[in-house]
Write a protein that holds these residues in place. Structure first.
Motif, PDB file in Angstrom:
ATOM      1  N   HIS A 126       6.955  -3.975   2.585  1.00  0.00           N
ATOM      2  CA  HIS A 126       6.171  -2.980   1.855  1.00  0.00           C
ATOM      3  C   HIS A 126       4.698  -3.038   2.281  1.00  0.00           C
ATOM      4  O   HIS A 126       4.242  -4.006   2.885  1.00  0.00           O
ATOM      5  CB  HIS A 126       6.269  -3.208   0.343  1.00  0.00           C
ATOM      6  N   LYS A 129      -0.308   1.855  -0.252  1.00  0.00           N
ATOM      7  CA  LYS A 129      -0.639   3.229   0.140  1.00  0.00           C
ATOM      8  C   LYS A 129      -1.973   3.663  -0.455  1.00  0.00           C
ATOM      9  O   LYS A 129      -2.800   4.265   0.220  1.00  0.00           O
ATOM     10  CB  LYS A 129       0.475   4.181  -0.287  1.00  0.00           C
ATOM     11  N   GLU A 137      -0.436   2.116  -5.647  1.00  0.00           N
ATOM     12  CA  GLU A 137       0.744   2.800  -5.122  1.00  0.00           C
ATOM     13  C   GLU A 137       1.232   2.038  -3.891  1.00  0.00           C
ATOM     14  O   GLU A 137       0.477   1.804  -2.940  1.00  0.00           O
ATOM     15  CB  GLU A 137       0.419   4.246  -4.749  1.00  0.00           C
ATOM     16  N   ALA A 139       4.253   1.504  -0.874  1.00  0.00           N
ATOM     17  CA  ALA A 139       5.284   2.217  -0.118  1.00  0.00           C
ATOM     18  C   ALA A 139       6.038   1.238   0.768  1.00  0.00           C
ATOM     19  O   ALA A 139       5.439   0.275   1.280  1.00  0.00           O
ATOM     20  CB  ALA A 139       4.660   3.305   0.745  1.00  0.00           C
ATOM     21  N   GLU A 143      10.716   4.830   5.785  1.00  0.00           N
ATOM     22  CA  GLU A 143      10.650   6.084   5.032  1.00  0.00           C
ATOM     23  C   GLU A 143      11.455   5.971   3.733  1.00  0.00           C
ATOM     24  O   GLU A 143      12.673   5.866   3.744  1.00  0.00           O
ATOM     25  CB  GLU A 143      11.200   7.230   5.881  1.00  0.00           C
ATOM     26  N   ALA A 144      10.746   5.965   2.599  1.00  0.00           N
ATOM     27  CA  ALA A 144      11.379   5.837   1.285  1.00  0.00           C
ATOM     28  C   ALA A 144      10.342   6.180   0.217  1.00  0.00           C
ATOM     29  O   ALA A 144       9.136   6.183   0.498  1.00  0.00           O
ATOM     30  CB  ALA A 144      11.920   4.420   1.070  1.00  0.00           C
ATOM     31  N   PRO A 145      10.780   6.468  -1.017  1.00  0.00           N
ATOM     32  CA  PRO A 145       9.818   6.816  -2.069  1.00  0.00           C
ATOM     33  C   PRO A 145       8.851   5.676  -2.378  1.00  0.00           C
ATOM     34  O   PRO A 145       9.170   4.497  -2.218  1.00  0.00           O
ATOM     35  CB  PRO A 145      10.722   7.112  -3.280  1.00  0.00           C
ATOM     36  N   THR A 146       7.663   6.031  -2.844  1.00  0.00           N
ATOM     37  CA  THR A 146       6.663   5.039  -3.233  1.00  0.00           C
ATOM     38  C   THR A 146       6.901   4.604  -4.678  1.00  0.00           C
ATOM     39  O   THR A 146       7.613   5.259  -5.437  1.00  0.00           O
ATOM     40  CB  THR A 146       5.245   5.609  -3.103  1.00  0.00           C
ATOM     41  N   ILE A 147       6.279   3.482  -5.055  1.00  0.00           N
ATOM     42  CA  ILE A 147       6.328   3.017  -6.435  1.00  0.00           C
ATOM     43  C   ILE A 147       4.899   2.709  -6.883  1.00  0.00           C
ATOM     44  O   ILE A 147       4.010   2.492  -6.058  1.00  0.00           O
ATOM     45  CB  ILE A 147       7.214   1.763  -6.593  1.00  0.00           C
ATOM     46  N   GLU A 148       4.676   2.714  -8.181  1.00  0.00           N
ATOM     47  CA  GLU A 148       3.363   2.404  -8.722  1.00  0.00           C
ATOM     48  C   GLU A 148       3.457   1.152  -9.577  1.00  0.00           C
ATOM     49  O   GLU A 148       4.349   1.022 -10.411  1.00  0.00           O
ATOM     50  CB  GLU A 148       2.850   3.581  -9.567  1.00  0.00           C
TER      51      GLU A 148
END
Length: 203
Positions: A126, A129, A137, A139, A143-148
């Motif tokens: 990871h 971002k 944030e 990432a 290629e995959a969704p980000t998390i917070e």
């Protein structure tokens, strides 16, 4: 010492070993063309600033970026967890502290931190971002969704940048000027000692 003071000594040779400084420009090895946003906020610290300038932070949650894979980020994590901080440890590598596995520094640290009631969360592969005042944030490096995640404080453990300006000022003024260690290129202590040894023997 600066250029003028060194030239006033009229030296036959100079070895420049001025070291390096933390790189705080938001660039990460996994995605160098996409610097994180928010890296210049006041709640961003280097590991050196965190560990040497006293309690210059107050938080309940922190994010550590480990872009080196060495003991430095492990030490930061253990320090913050020991202070009761909820830590999210972010690294582009495949493992926590993978460059010091052979030195047996990883498992003992994990065992100590495991006693802190889940204060440490590790995200491998990871990167960061963007950073805001209270959240970060994150990432995947793929290629995959980000998390917070919560992050009142963010500590960047990244490769340093060399402090070589003194060498650049001197190399046309003195016949023998050698640059060694992190001033030449930030690496490990063993390499710095080797380069200093060779530079001294060549005088």
């Amino acid at each position: 010492m600066d250029r003028d003071k060194i030239l006033a000594e009229e030296p036959d040779a100079v070895i420049v070993a001025t070291g390096s400084l933390p790189r705080m420009d938001g660039i990460q090895n996994s995605n160098p063309g996409e610097p994180m946003s928010g890296y210049d906020l006041p709640n961003i610290l280097s590991s050196i600033s965190l560990l040497t300038e006293g309690r210059n932070w107050q938080c309940s949650s922190a994010v550590i970026l480990d872009d080196t894979g060495h003991y430095e980020a492990i030490g930061v994590a253990e320090y913050l967890v020991g202070e009761g901080v909820d830590v999210t440890f972010v690294t582009p590598f495949t493992a926590f502290g993978h460059k010091v596995e052979d030195a047996l520094q990883v498992e003992p640290a994990l065992e100590r931190m495991a006693k802190t009631d889940g204060k440490l969360k590790i995200l491998t592969r990871h990167r960061i971002k963007s950073i805001s005042e209270n959240t970060v944030e994150i990432a995947p490096t793929y290629e995959a969704p980000t998390i917070e995640v919560a992050g009142e404080l963010t500590v960047l453990v990244t490769p340093n940048m060399p402090m070589r300006s003194l060498y650049d000022e001197l190399h046309d003024c003195i016949d023998m000027v050698t640059i060694v260690g992190d001033a030449n290129s930030p690496r490990n202590l063993q390499k710095a000692i080797y380069e200093g040894h060779i530079a001294a023997r060549n005088i």
